[in-house]
Each structure stands twice: as structure tokens, then as C-alpha cells.
Motif scaffolding. Structure first.
Motif, mmCIF file in Angstrom:
data_model
loop_
_atom_site.group_PDB
_atom_site.id
_atom_site.type_symbol
_atom_site.label_atom_id
_atom_site.label_comp_id
_atom_site.label_asym_id
_atom_site.label_seq_id
_atom_site.Cartn_x
_atom_site.Cartn_y
_atom_site.Cartn_z
ATOM 1 N N LYS A 237 64.804 56.744 53.018
ATOM 2 C CA LYS A 237 65.699 57.469 52.106
ATOM 3 C C LYS A 237 64.974 57.947 50.861
ATOM 4 O O LYS A 237 65.340 58.959 50.264
ATOM 5 N N ARG A 238 63.936 57.168 50.451
ATOM 6 C CA ARG A 238 63.206 57.554 49.247
ATOM 7 C C ARG A 238 62.363 58.800 49.480
ATOM 8 O O ARG A 238 62.052 59.536 48.554
ATOM 9 N N TYR A 239 61.979 59.038 50.735
ATOM 10 C CA TYR A 239 61.012 60.102 51.016
ATOM 11 C C TYR A 239 61.613 61.315 51.717
ATOM 12 O O TYR A 239 60.945 62.325 51.868
ATOM 13 N N ILE A 240 62.854 61.215 52.158
ATOM 14 C CA ILE A 240 63.467 62.331 52.876
ATOM 15 C C ILE A 240 63.549 63.584 51.999
ATOM 16 O O ILE A 240 63.357 64.705 52.461
ATOM 17 N N GLY A 241 63.801 63.374 50.698
ATOM 18 C CA GLY A 241 63.866 64.514 49.786
ATOM 19 C C GLY A 241 62.533 65.220 49.674
ATOM 20 O O GLY A 241 62.464 66.463 49.613
ATOM 21 N N THR A 242 61.432 64.440 49.681
ATOM 22 C CA THR A 242 60.090 65.031 49.599
ATOM 23 C C THR A 242 59.811 65.906 50.815
ATOM 24 O O THR A 242 59.197 66.974 50.703
ATOM 25 N N VAL A 243 60.264 65.461 51.982
ATOM 26 C CA VAL A 243 60.086 66.248 53.200
ATOM 27 C C VAL A 243 60.777 67.604 53.066
ATOM 28 O O VAL A 243 60.203 68.649 53.413
ATOM 29 N N PHE A 244 61.992 67.613 52.544
ATOM 30 C CA PHE A 244 62.721 68.878 52.375
ATOM 31 C C PHE A 244 62.057 69.765 51.328
ATOM 32 O O PHE A 244 62.063 71.004 51.453
ATOM 33 N N ILE A 245 61.479 69.155 50.298
ATOM 34 C CA ILE A 245 60.773 69.936 49.279
ATOM 35 C C ILE A 245 59.581 70.653 49.897
ATOM 36 O O ILE A 245 59.366 71.851 49.676
ATOM 37 N N VAL A 246 58.801 69.920 50.679
ATOM 38 C CA VAL A 246 57.653 70.537 51.358
ATOM 39 C C VAL A 246 58.129 71.633 52.308
ATOM 40 O O VAL A 246 57.515 72.703 52.402
ATOM 41 N N ALA A 247 59.237 71.387 52.999
ATOM 42 C CA ALA A 247 59.776 72.390 53.939
ATOM 43 C C ALA A 247 60.131 73.679 53.217
ATOM 44 O O ALA A 247 59.830 74.783 53.701
ATOM 45 N N ILE A 248 60.753 73.567 52.039
ATOM 46 C CA ILE A 248 61.129 74.761 51.276
ATOM 47 C C ILE A 248 59.897 75.521 50.815
ATOM 48 O O ILE A 248 59.807 76.757 50.933
ATOM 49 N N LEU B 29 44.134 50.919 48.400
ATOM 50 C CA LEU B 29 45.571 51.098 48.182
ATOM 51 C C LEU B 29 45.900 52.517 47.750
ATOM 52 O O LEU B 29 46.929 53.076 48.136
ATOM 53 N N ARG B 30 45.027 53.109 46.945
ATOM 54 C CA ARG B 30 45.252 54.500 46.525
ATOM 55 C C ARG B 30 45.141 55.443 47.715
ATOM 56 O O ARG B 30 45.910 56.404 47.842
ATOM 57 N N ILE B 31 44.173 55.169 48.582
ATOM 58 C CA ILE B 31 44.045 55.998 49.784
ATOM 59 C C ILE B 31 45.276 55.846 50.664
ATOM 60 O O ILE B 31 45.771 56.821 51.255
ATOM 61 N N SER B 32 45.811 54.630 50.742
ATOM 62 C CA SER B 32 47.026 54.402 51.515
ATOM 63 C C SER B 32 48.183 55.218 50.953
ATOM 64 O O SER B 32 48.974 55.804 51.706
ATOM 65 N N PHE B 33 48.302 55.251 49.615
ATOM 66 C CA PHE B 33 49.310 56.089 48.967
ATOM 67 C C PHE B 33 49.107 57.549 49.355
ATOM 68 O O PHE B 33 50.053 58.267 49.711
ATOM 69 N N ALA B 34 47.860 58.019 49.285
ATOM 70 C CA ALA B 34 47.559 59.425 49.569
ATOM 71 C C ALA B 34 47.857 59.767 51.020
ATOM 72 O O ALA B 34 48.409 60.836 51.319
ATOM 73 N N VAL B 35 47.517 58.854 51.948
ATOM 74 C CA VAL B 35 47.794 59.094 53.364
ATOM 75 C C VAL B 35 49.299 59.179 53.604
ATOM 76 O O VAL B 35 49.776 59.991 54.399
ATOM 77 N N ARG B 36 50.051 58.330 52.897
ATOM 78 C CA ARG B 36 51.501 58.352 53.023
ATOM 79 C C ARG B 36 52.058 59.734 52.686
ATOM 80 O O ARG B 36 52.875 60.290 53.436
ATOM 81 N N PHE B 37 51.603 60.324 51.586
ATOM 82 C CA PHE B 37 52.130 61.621 51.169
ATOM 83 C C PHE B 37 51.544 62.763 51.997
ATOM 84 O O PHE B 37 52.184 63.796 52.180
ATOM 85 N N PHE B 38 50.334 62.561 52.509
ATOM 86 C CA PHE B 38 49.774 63.552 53.424
ATOM 87 C C PHE B 38 50.636 63.634 54.687
ATOM 88 O O PHE B 38 50.929 64.724 55.189
ATOM 89 N N ALA B 39 51.051 62.476 55.191
ATOM 90 C CA ALA B 39 51.936 62.452 56.366
ATOM 91 C C ALA B 39 53.264 63.139 56.064
ATOM 92 O O ALA B 39 53.805 63.883 56.897
ATOM 93 N N LEU B 40 53.796 62.901 54.843
ATOM 94 C CA LEU B 40 55.036 63.577 54.443
ATOM 95 C C LEU B 40 54.861 65.088 54.444
ATOM 96 O O LEU B 40 55.747 65.835 54.876
ATOM 97 N N SER B 41 53.704 65.542 53.958
ATOM 98 C CA SER B 41 53.460 66.990 53.899
ATOM 99 C C SER B 41 53.410 67.590 55.294
ATOM 100 O O SER B 41 53.882 68.718 55.514
ATOM 101 N N LEU B 42 52.841 66.869 56.251
ATOM 102 C CA LEU B 42 52.787 67.381 57.624
ATOM 103 C C LEU B 42 54.183 67.468 58.235
ATOM 104 O O LEU B 42 54.516 68.451 58.910
ATOM 105 N N ILE B 43 55.001 66.439 57.998
ATOM 106 C CA ILE B 43 56.382 66.461 58.517
ATOM 107 C C ILE B 43 57.160 67.610 57.871
ATOM 108 O O ILE B 43 57.866 68.370 58.542
#
Length: 780
Positions: A427-438, A695-709
Motif C-alpha cells: 500500500k505504501r508503494y502503489i502510489g509510486t507505481v502510478f506516478i511512474v506510470a503517469i 542497505l542503501r543499494i537495497s533501497f535503490a533496487v526497491r525503487f528501481f523495481a517500482l520504476s519498472l512496474i
């Protein structure tokens, strides 16, 4: 006082969030405010220019010998006409400056009251206009950009008696035809040069005499400009007998068309950016309620009602948006001045200065009202906060692990940890996915627009004629040599398509429209409904003409040229960019019924396009003086020229820059909230040996995955909606249906850009990991 105290505390403690919201609001109000202001400023300036130059409701361009006394009388005595003004002019075929050719007709006339001379900086007008010396000329400002000329350059005009050279002495504001979008131009020469050219034409037995006629509606005439023009033409034949005519409304449309398209695209993009702001606000509120569950529970225990807490949250966000809106409005002024100067290169009208305060206030009010509604919806969960459960930080009494939460694996530990965090906080990240989609949706769309203008197949589907060899018929008897010319071409390569055309302004149901007459109508492109006009009594019209004249397929229409007229039946609907969509087509057999006897332009498509240069050389060598051939240049296409290409590149730059800025702010905010919520988890991970870098790379990978979705969702949206969006925007220029083509670079550039931005920004935003110490776990 208690609300004010908590408001100030909230703003101070969560300043990062509120600064981000304010920054995003500044971007939106600056952009929208500048666009609205510059369009209003240019529109008011154009109205003022019309009034200053005393332009009529209709401008008619007519050969002097066609303006008979009978026609004058019928025009001046018409009940709907208030007054008529006549101005003498001379016709020029084309113009050139060195190797640069203008390619459109011009009318050489003398300076008159109301035509203003730009100063050297082109940011104002000269108070006193110096009279032109012999050999000097004033050009409309729209020719400055299209001809890339400056004061002092020499321009050559081809008149019926020969060529004449003039030194450019300045640029003027001429509102009826001065825009870079307009083909014909009025240019201003001295009285001595005017008489010399007129005498030369008379001696050589040629006729260049024209009359520019300004027609003004009577004060009691309530007809629109278009209806007034049609009625006047049907009853007097003034436009039927003319070379062409323009209503004031059409002049405004042609002058502003590119900027209307630009403003529409940018305002749609800004509206979607505001949707992103709403998503960011919603995410921020949801996360803050979870993080501040204890504090909110304490406030409730102290007597604060849910309504009062929601008012505090609402006040925080609206105050930030209000501050951002005010600052953005101030920034909109210099941006509107900059855009106005850029716009002037195309419109040739000096825009007024200032902000559209009323529209900006309405914009800001709309932002606040919509935001208030969104905040009201997202803060409903405040009512569910229990002071008792606040003791356990809002945790549920029974916890069930979701089946959709991915496990942490030893292999690819950092990546699996990042994906685990994603699935455990969907739920915390679903909004980010829609932002990238737009964001990617608009990136895909602007890339598709660029592909559309660079694809021959797509351009042909939109009505463009893409040939290999372009031929101009110079000799009036060129028709007698057409078979020989084609035989020569086929010695190099077989001919695949033939575009034999004659272009004229002809009246259709009294409306003066651009008409293409085709010898081979089967090659007409861009047909949407019905079929090409194969017979001499059929006509093909654009959708814009159909709507303007309220006609459709199967209807009978009256087509007239000079004193000849005939009935035609509408055989189909097509799209074409001539005169921004206001045009129609007939067969050459049909054109002969209206007195059109000459083909003026030929375009040939050959099987082996690599032979084009050889074909051109052979044609010019063998048929010089009869035909003039050149290799087709896609950059001179009505749908693909330097101006359009520049506009598309500007779109790309604006959309990509704004997307990167929004991505940065969104990632910073989401990372901050995620970090605050996962602080304990981070402490545990550091305690068991994870490094800060890991841990920072893990954060970055998380958002990279969001950007792909999000990019995948954006591509789905683009495949479904981009063609419709582009078609709606380009319908202002006459193209209602477009075919989009996805290419590798259309997709990969936005995906990689968003992925890289999210990875880099997330890695940078996760720098706070360094501040988490293991001993913080003792407090837990």
C-alpha cells in the motif's frame, strides 16, 4: 491557539514533506500560470493589432482585372456590408535570399497607416517609421524566422516582369498575413519601386496588378465571420472570383494554431502532474498516520476530536500549497515574458505583458479545493485511531503474514530483501507505481509523436504526399511532355505512385477553401471514410470542412471558381494538413469543369529511391525550362518541417525535465517515509552485519523495481490512449486520426531514464541509513 500551535509544530517537524509539496505546487502554478498568461497576452495583442491596422472582417485578394465596377457596386451596396477598403498591390510568384527560397506568393504594396515597425531589439515599435528609399523593403516579422533573414540582407522577388532585389530595411507587424504559419505575405516597398515594377509589367505585356480588399460587417449584422463570408460570396461572387480570402477568425486560428497545440499539450501534462501531487499527498498522509499513531492517540486522549486533528492536517497541506501557488504565480511572470518572446517568432505579434490574474486565482482555487477533498478522504482513517491501541503503536492484536510476501533468500540477498520490503508494504508503494506510470505515459506519448512525424508510412496515413522526385511544371505546355518525362524516369526505375496536382482556392458552398485537384485520385492519402473522387462530379472533404459546413458523405455541394460552377457529391472524408485541415480534393477531370486546365506540380515515387538524384539530374538536363525537378525533402513536408520538429523537441525537453524533477521529489519523500517506518528494521539489519552501502543499494533496487512496474503500466496506458490523445491534439491542425508506432527507442529511453533516476535518487535519499545506530534498538 491549540490548532495554531500544532500547525507550527507539524510544519517544523515535517518540513521536508511540506517543502516538497510546496515545490511541486510551485512547478505546477509557474507552468500553468505562464501558459495561460502568454496565451491571453498574445490574444489581446492580436486583437489590438487588428484594430490598429484597421483590418476588415474579411480580407480578399483579387486580380485587379477581376474587380469590375458591377462587382464593386454589388459588394458596397450589400445589406450586410458596412464599408469596403481597397489597397493596390503587385503579385510576386516567390522570394529567395541566396539559396533559401520562400516558396509562397507575396503581395508587394505600399506602407499604410496601422502597420507598425519593430525596433532593432524586436521588443517594441518605432515611434516614427522612416519612409522607404528606392530598393528598400519592409517584411512582416513572420518572414524573419522562416527565411532566417536580418536587416541588411538582400531579398529577391520574382514578379511577372522578372526578378527584383530589395534590401531589408526592417520588419513590421502586419496581422492579417504576418504569421510564420501563413503562406501568402504582404510586403512593403517604396512608391518609386511600385511604379517602376508596374510600368515594367505594362511594357512587357504582363499583368501583376492586385487589389487587397478589406470588407467590414455592417453594425447591425449578427452573422459570424464564416457565415458572413459565405453569404456574401453566394450573393456577390466576390470570393469566387478572387485568388483567395481570409476571415478574421481564420487569420486568428492560423496565427495561433501551433501555440494552441503547444498549450493544450502542456496544460494536459501539468494537470497530470497535479494528479501526481495528489498521489504524493495521499501517500504522505497515510504513512504519517501510521508513523504518528502514538502521538495522534495521545492527542485524542487529551480531548482532540478526529475532526480537529483532520483540520490540522488539512491546514498544513493547504498552507504549503497556498505558499507554493503564490510563489509560483510570481515566477510565472518572467517565464511568461520568455515564452511570449518565443511565441512571437511564430505569431509575428508583439505580445502584451502581465499575468492573467483572474485565471491564475481560479487555478489556485481549484488546486486548493481538489486538494482539500483529497486530504479529507485520506484523513478518514484518523477516526479509527484508538488511544488504547496507541500503546502498541497501532499494531493489530493478531498478525497474519501475507502469502504475497516474498521470502528473503541467501542468493541475491540484497535484491530479495528489497523485493520483500516491497511486498510487505504494498500500500505504501502503489502510489509510486502510478506516478511512474503517469510520467512514462507522457514520455511514451511525446516519443510516439516524434516517431509519427518521422515515419513515411504514418505521414502518408495522415494525408501527406511522400514522393521521391518533386517536379514543378514551369512551361504552360508541360502537359504535352508528361509521357516523355515519365519514359525518361522509368529508364532508371519503375514508377510506383504518381501525384499530379493543381492547387487552387475554390469556393465550396460559398466557403473559400484550399483545393487539391488530382489527375490520379487513386493515390490520395489519408482517406478515413468513403473513397477517392474517381469521377468528375465527386469531391473529397476533410472532417473539419464537414463540421464547418454541416455536410457529409452523399450530400450535394456547389463548387465554383470564377464564373464557373458545378454540383459535386461528397464521396468521402479524408485528413490533410493544407490550411490546417480546411481543404478538399477533386479529380482533375472535375477541375476542368471549373476552368482549371494546368497541372502545376508532380510527385513521383519510384521503386528504387536511391536513383532519385540521378533522375533529377536527367530531368533537369533533358527538360530544363519545361520541368524543374528536385529530390523530395521530408523536412519541407507540411507535417515535418523545422518548426514542427522544434516544437516536438521542446515538448520532449519540458516533459523529460519535469519528469526528472518530479521523480526526485517523489523518491525523496517516499524514501523518507519508508526510512522512518523501517528504522527499527534497519537497525536490526545493521546489527546482524549489513553494511550501510548494502542497505542503501537495497533501497535503490526497491525503487528501481517500482520504476519498472510503473513503466510497464505506463506502456499499457500509452498503447491504449496515446493515439487518441495525439489525435485530439492534432485535430486542431486537421488530423483527427493518427497511427502510432512503438520502436525500441520509444520504449527503452523512458524506461531507462525513470529506472536510473529512481535508482540514483533512492540511493542518495537512503543516506540517512548511516545515522541509525544499533543501540537505538535498546529503546524498543
Amino acid at each position: 491557539m491549540e490548532i495554531l500551535t500544532l500547525l507550527k509544530a507539524n510544519l517544523r517537524r515535517k518540513k521536508g514533506t511540506f517543502i516538497s509539496i510546496m515545490f511541486l505546487t510551485i512547478l505546477i502554478t509557474t507552468s500553468a500560470g505562464a501558459i495561460l498568461s502568454v496565451m491571453d497576452n498574445s490574444s489581446r495583442a492580436l486583437d489590438k493589432a487588428f484594430a490598429t491596422a484597421d483590418c476588415g472582417d474579411i480580407a480578399v485578394y483579387m486580380s485587379a482585372d477581376m474587380l469590375t465596377q458591377t462587382l464593386r457596386n454589388s459588394l458596397e451596396n450589400h445589406s450586410s456590408v458596412g464599408r469596403v477598403r481597397y489597397m493596390d498591390a503587385l503579385y510576386a510568384e516567390d522570394a529567395s535570399i541566396g539559396e533559401r527560397e520562400y516558396g509562397n506568393s507575396s503581395f508587394l504594396t505600399q506602407m499604410r497607416d496601422g502597420i507598425l515597425l519593430y525596433n532593432a531589439a524586436a521588443n517594441g515599435f518605432e515611434e516614427n517609421i522612416p519612409p522607404l528609399a528606392q530598393g528598400e523593403i519592409y517584411l512582416p516579422f513572420g518572414m524573419k524566422a522562416s527565411m532566417q533573414c536580418e536587416i541588411g540582407d538582400t531579398i529577391r522577388f520574382s514578379c511577372p516582369d522578372g526578378s527584383h532585389d530589395f534590401r531589408i530595411a526592417g520588419f513590421v507587424q502586419e496581422p492579417t498575413q504576418g504569421s510564420a504559419n501563413m503562406g501568402w505575405k504582404q510586403v512593403f516597398i517604396s512608391a518609386a519601386d511600385y511604379e517602376d515594377i508596374l510600368d515594367s509589367c505594362t511594357k512587357k505585356g504582363t499583368d501583376a496588378s492586385m487589389v487587397l480588399i478589406m470588407i467590414y460587417k455592417a453594425s447591425d449584422c449578427t452573422l459570424s465571420a464564416a457565415k458572413f463570408s459565405r453569404q456574401l460570396n453566394l450573393e456577390t461572387k466576390i470570393i469566387t472570383n478572387a485568388l483567395g480570402a481570409l476571415t478574421k477568425d481564420d487569420t486568428i486560428r492560423y496565427t495561433m494554431i501551433f501555440w494552441n497545440i503547444i498549450s493544450s499539450v502542456l496544460l494536459i501534462f501539468v494537470a497530470l502532474l497535479f494528479v501526481i501531487v495528489l498521489i504524493v499527498m495521499g501517500h504522505s498522509i497515510s504513512t504519517e498516520v501510521e508513523i504518528d499513531y502514538v502521538n495522534l492517540g495521545i492527542l485524542k486522549a487529551q480531548g482532540f476530536t478526529s475532526r480537529k486533528i483532520r483540520q490540522i492536517i488539512l491546514s498544513c497541506y493547504l498552507s504549503c500549497e497556498l505558499a507554493g501557488g503564490i510563489i509560483g504565480s510570481l515566477f510565472a511572470l518572467p517565464l511568461s515574458l520568455l515564452l511570449g518572446q518565443s511565441m512571437m517568432q511564430n505569431t509575428a505579434i508583439l505580445p502584451q505583458r502581465g499575468l492573467s490574474a483572474g485565471k491564475i486565482l481560479l487555478l489556485l482555487l481549484a488546486i486548493l479545493v481538489i486538494s482539500a477533498a483529497a486530504v479529507g478522504i485520506k484523513t478518514k482513517k484518523v477516526g479509527k485511531i484508538s488511544p488504547i491501541r496507541a500503546i502498541s503503536c497501532g499494531r493489530k492484536e493478531i498478525y497474519f503474514d501475507s502469502r504475497f510476501q516474498l521470502p528473503v533468500r541467501h542468493k541475491g540477498l540484497l535484491a530479495s530483501l528489497a523485493l520483500r520490503q516491497l511486498t510487505s508494504g504494498k500500500k505504501r508503494y502503489i502510489g509510486t507505481v502510478f506516478i511512474v506510470a503517469i510520467l512514462t505515459f507522457f514520455m511514451f506519448s511525446v516519443n510516439l509523436l516524434g516517431n509519427l512525424l518521422g515515419s513515411n508510412a504514418t505521414l502518408e496515413a495522415m494525408g501527406a504526399e511522400i514522393d521521391d522526385v518533386t517536379i514543378r511544371c514551369v512551361d504552360p505546355g508541360a502537359e504535352d511532355y508528361e509521357d516523355e518525362m515519365e519514359a525518361l524516369v522509368e529508364t532508371f526505375s519503375p514508377i510506383r505512385k504518381r501525384y499530379y496536382t493543381a492547387m487552387n482556392y475554390i469556393s465550396l458552398n460559398g466557403e473559400n477553401l484550399y483545393c487539391s485537384c488530382y489527375k490520379y485520385p487513386e493515390y490520395i492519402n489519408g482517406i478515413l471514410k468513403g473513397r477517392a473522387p474517381m469521377y468528375d462530379n465527386e469531391v473529397l472533404i476533410t472532417q473539419m470542412v464537414a463540421e464547418r459546413l454541416d455536410i457529409g458523405m452523399g450530400d450535394l455541394v456547389l463548387v465554383s471558381n470564377n464564373d464557373l460552377e458545378a454540383e459535386f457529391i461528397v464521396s468521402g472524408i479524408f485528413q490533410n494538413g493544407y490550411d490546417s485541415g480546411l481543404n478538399f480534393a477533386i479529380s482533375f477531370d472535375g477541375a476542368k469543369k471549373l476552368g482549371i486546365e494546368r497541372i502545376t506540380s508532380i510527385g513521383l515515387c519510384v521503386e528504387d529511391s536511391s536513383k532519385s538524384a540521378e533522375i533529377v539530374d536527367a530531368l533537369n538536363r533533358e527538360f530544363g525550362g519545361i520541368f524543374e525537378a528536385e529530390v523530395f525533402d521530408i523536412n519541407k513536408s507540411i507535417l515535418n518541417n523545422g518548426m514542427v520538429d522544434g516544437i516536438v523537441n521542446a515538448f520532449k525537453a519540458v516533459i523529460y525535465i519535469f519528469s526528472i524533477l518530479f521523480a526526485f521529489v517523489v523518491v525523496e519523500m517516499v524514501c523518507s517515509k519508508s526510512f522512518a517506518k523501517e528504522r527499527t528494521d534497519i537497525g536490526i539489519l545493521k546489527a546482524v552485519g549489513f553494511s550501510c552501502t548494502g542497505l542503501r543499494i537495497s533501497f535503490a533496487v526497491r525503487f528501481f523495481a517500482l520504476s519498472l512496474i510503473g513503466s510497464a503500466l505506463g506502456m499499457v496506458l500509452s498503447a491504449s490512449l496515446s493515439a487518441r490523445l495525439i489525435g485530439e491534439i492534432l485535430s486542431m491542425a486537421g488530423f483527427s486520426k493518427v497511427r502510432t508506432e512503438f520502436t525500441f527507442f520509444t520504449v527503452i529511453v523512458p524506461v531507462l531514464l525513470m529506472g536510473m533516476c529512481f535508482f540514483v535518487f533512492a540511493y542518495a535519499a537512503a543516506r540517512k541509513v548511516k545515522k541509525v545506530e544499533v543501540r537505538e534498538l535498546v529503546a524498543e
